[in-house]
Motif scaffolding. Structure first.
Motif, PDB file in Angstrom:
ATOM      1  N   ALA A   8     -10.059   6.744  -2.772  1.00 46.15           N
ATOM      2  CA  ALA A   8      -9.899   6.204  -1.418  1.00 46.15           C
ATOM      3  C   ALA A   8     -10.758   4.960  -1.233  1.00 46.15           C
ATOM      4  O   ALA A   8     -10.337   3.980  -0.595  1.00 46.15           O
ATOM      5  CB  ALA A   8     -10.269   7.268  -0.386  1.00 46.15           C
ATOM      6  N   GLU A   9     -11.956   4.980  -1.801  1.00 43.66           N
ATOM      7  CA  GLU A   9     -12.849   3.824  -1.682  1.00 43.66           C
ATOM      8  C   GLU A   9     -12.289   2.614  -2.421  1.00 43.66           C
ATOM      9  O   GLU A   9     -12.355   1.480  -1.922  1.00 43.66           O
ATOM     10  CB  GLU A   9     -14.238   4.168  -2.228  1.00 43.66           C
ATOM     11  N   GLU A  10     -11.732   2.855  -3.603  1.00 48.70           N
ATOM     12  CA  GLU A  10     -11.153   1.747  -4.373  1.00 48.70           C
ATOM     13  C   GLU A  10      -9.941   1.154  -3.669  1.00 48.70           C
ATOM     14  O   GLU A  10      -9.770  -0.067  -3.635  1.00 48.70           O
ATOM     15  CB  GLU A  10     -10.760   2.237  -5.774  1.00 48.70           C
ATOM     16  N   ARG A  11      -9.110   2.013  -3.089  1.00 40.91           N
ATOM     17  CA  ARG A  11      -7.933   1.519  -2.378  1.00 40.91           C
ATOM     18  C   ARG A  11      -8.337   0.709  -1.155  1.00 40.91           C
ATOM     19  O   ARG A  11      -7.747  -0.338  -0.874  1.00 40.91           O
ATOM     20  CB  ARG A  11      -7.032   2.686  -1.954  1.00 40.91           C
ATOM     21  N   LEU A  51      -9.586  -2.675  -2.193  1.00 39.58           N
ATOM     22  CA  LEU A  51      -8.484  -3.545  -2.583  1.00 39.58           C
ATOM     23  C   LEU A  51      -7.762  -4.087  -1.356  1.00 39.58           C
ATOM     24  O   LEU A  51      -7.455  -5.288  -1.277  1.00 39.58           O
ATOM     25  CB  LEU A  51      -7.516  -2.763  -3.469  1.00 39.58           C
ATOM     26  N   LYS A  52      -7.509  -3.235  -0.380  1.00 37.28           N
ATOM     27  CA  LYS A  52      -6.847  -3.692   0.843  1.00 37.28           C
ATOM     28  C   LYS A  52      -7.704  -4.703   1.598  1.00 37.28           C
ATOM     29  O   LYS A  52      -7.182  -5.640   2.194  1.00 37.28           O
ATOM     30  CB  LYS A  52      -6.506  -2.491   1.736  1.00 37.28           C
ATOM     31  N   GLU A  53      -9.023  -4.512   1.554  1.00 37.72           N
ATOM     32  CA  GLU A  53      -9.913  -5.466   2.205  1.00 37.72           C
ATOM     33  C   GLU A  53      -9.828  -6.839   1.533  1.00 37.72           C
ATOM     34  O   GLU A  53      -9.803  -7.880   2.207  1.00 37.72           O
ATOM     35  CB  GLU A  53     -11.345  -4.946   2.170  1.00 37.72           C
ATOM     36  N   LYS A  54      -9.737  -6.848   0.203  1.00 33.42           N
ATOM     37  CA  LYS A  54      -9.558  -8.115  -0.512  1.00 33.42           C
ATOM     38  C   LYS A  54      -8.251  -8.791  -0.108  1.00 33.42           C
ATOM     39  O   LYS A  54      -8.186 -10.003   0.073  1.00 33.42           O
ATOM     40  CB  LYS A  54      -9.566  -7.871  -2.018  1.00 33.42           C
ATOM     41  N   ASP A  78       0.841  -1.192   0.000  1.00 34.26           N
ATOM     42  CA  ASP A  78       0.000   0.000   0.000  1.00 34.26           C
ATOM     43  C   ASP A  78       0.877   1.243   0.000  1.00 34.26           C
ATOM     44  O   ASP A  78       1.342   1.718   1.033  1.00 34.26           O
ATOM     45  CB  ASP A  78      -0.907  -0.011   1.236  1.00 34.26           C
ATOM     46  N   THR A  79       1.137   1.776  -1.207  1.00 32.90           N
ATOM     47  CA  THR A  79       1.996   2.949  -1.369  1.00 32.90           C
ATOM     48  C   THR A  79       1.353   3.941  -2.326  1.00 32.90           C
ATOM     49  O   THR A  79       0.241   3.726  -2.825  1.00 32.90           O
ATOM     50  CB  THR A  79       3.369   2.551  -1.942  1.00 32.90           C
ATOM     51  N   GLU A  80       2.102   4.993  -2.643  1.00 31.85           N
ATOM     52  CA  GLU A  80       1.628   6.021  -3.556  1.00 31.85           C
ATOM     53  C   GLU A  80       1.426   5.496  -4.979  1.00 31.85           C
ATOM     54  O   GLU A  80       0.868   6.196  -5.826  1.00 31.85           O
ATOM     55  CB  GLU A  80       2.613   7.199  -3.584  1.00 31.85           C
ATOM     56  N   LEU A  81       1.903   4.286  -5.261  1.00 33.11           N
ATOM     57  CA  LEU A  81       1.703   3.703  -6.579  1.00 33.11           C
ATOM     58  C   LEU A  81       0.226   3.647  -6.938  1.00 33.11           C
ATOM     59  O   LEU A  81      -0.149   3.731  -8.111  1.00 33.11           O
ATOM     60  CB  LEU A  81       2.300   2.283  -6.615  1.00 33.11           C
ATOM     61  N   TRP A  82      -0.622   3.565  -5.906  1.00 29.80           N
ATOM     62  CA  TRP A  82      -2.065   3.420  -6.111  1.00 29.80           C
ATOM     63  C   TRP A  82      -2.792   4.751  -5.981  1.00 29.80           C
ATOM     64  O   TRP A  82      -4.004   4.777  -5.801  1.00 29.80           O
ATOM     65  CB  TRP A  82      -2.622   2.417  -5.096  1.00 29.80           C
TER      66      TRP A  82
END
Length: 257
Positions: free
Chosen positions: A201-204, A207-210, A192-196
């Motif tokens: 914010a919702e999409e990130r 993704l982290k939840e997955k 989880d970095t600035e690459l995303w």
């Protein structure tokens, strides 16, 4: 406690210390690079972070502990000049790469995307290793960075996979050619970095939840996780020519992307 052998063949404790050492992190102001810079500094090293521009400490107070220098890895002359300016040091980590959106699809109308990615990732890593090597002190190391795509192809990422695979092959070759300087590669999974940053914010968060629900480690990776691995590679004198995967078990489960 784990042990290592000293120069006299006697057993001594393994210590992850960089006290008195100098570390250069190319791409060290954000994300994984910053995680490596933090780990090296915490272990006692003086740290230089190199990137495309200088950032004031008023803008980024978290950079106050690091020397900054300007470096564009796509410019071979600038890379050579930068390492000549730095002079002698102990450990190099190269995390810089193309910005999000510069990846070339295989059937794009031209090859500008793939050339850009290879220039920024593969040739950039090559140039940094090449011009840093003469300045590395005895016991020094070079750590390169790839990603899970090196072993897990995805449609639309041919340039990324090709560059990552090339960097990993280069790492093994340089471990022989530059010996006894040690050369290794870290292969992160999802971090989880600035690459995303182009994701909302919702999409990130989705993704982290997955990742939390599916990866065996049950959490998303952080720059500090990769920094921990880099510190191990810098301080272990018997590891070279290797690829260390720090992925939370990502490649053991179906893709979440």
């Amino acid at each position: 406690m784990s042990t290592t052998l000293n120069d006299r063949g006697q057993s001594s404790p393994a210590v992850l210390s960089l006290s008195g050492k100098k570390v250069v992190v190319v791409g060290g102001k954000t994300g994984i690079g910053l995680g490596i810079a933090r780990a090296a500094y915490a272990a006692g090293a003086s740290v230089t972070v190199a990137s495309r521009r200088i950032t004031s400490v008023e803008e980024r107070p978290d950079l106050v502990n690091y020397e900054q220098m300007i470096l564009d890895v796509r410019d071979e002359g600038a890379v050579r000049e930068a390492f000549d300016t730095i002079g002698s040091f102990d450990h190099l980590a190269v995390t810089a790469g193309p910005e999000f959106g510069s990846w070339g699809n295989f059937m794009d109308g031209d090859m500008r995307g793939v050339r850009s990615y290879l220039e920024g990732k593969f040739f950039g890593s090559w140039a940094c290793a090449r011009y840093a090597a003469p300045h590395l002190r005895q016991g020094g190391s070079i750590t390169l960075l790839t990603g899970g795509l090196a072993v897990r192809p995805k449609i639309g990422f041919s340039a990324v996979l090709a560059a990552f695979s090339a960097v990993e092959s280069l790492s093994g070759s340089l471990a022989l050619e530059l010996a006894p300087t040690r050369v290794n590669t870290i292969r992160p999974g999802f971090v989880d970095t600035e690459l995303w940053k182009n994701f909302s914010a919702e999409e990130r968060e989705a993704l982290k939840e997955k990742v939390r629900n599916s990866f065996p480690a049950r959490h998303a990776g952080t720059g500090d996780d990769i920094g921990h691995a880099a510190l191990f590679l810098m301080t272990n004198p018997y590891v070279t020519g290797t690829v260390i995967e720090v992925s939370g078990g990502e490649n053991l489960v179906p893709s979440v992307f």
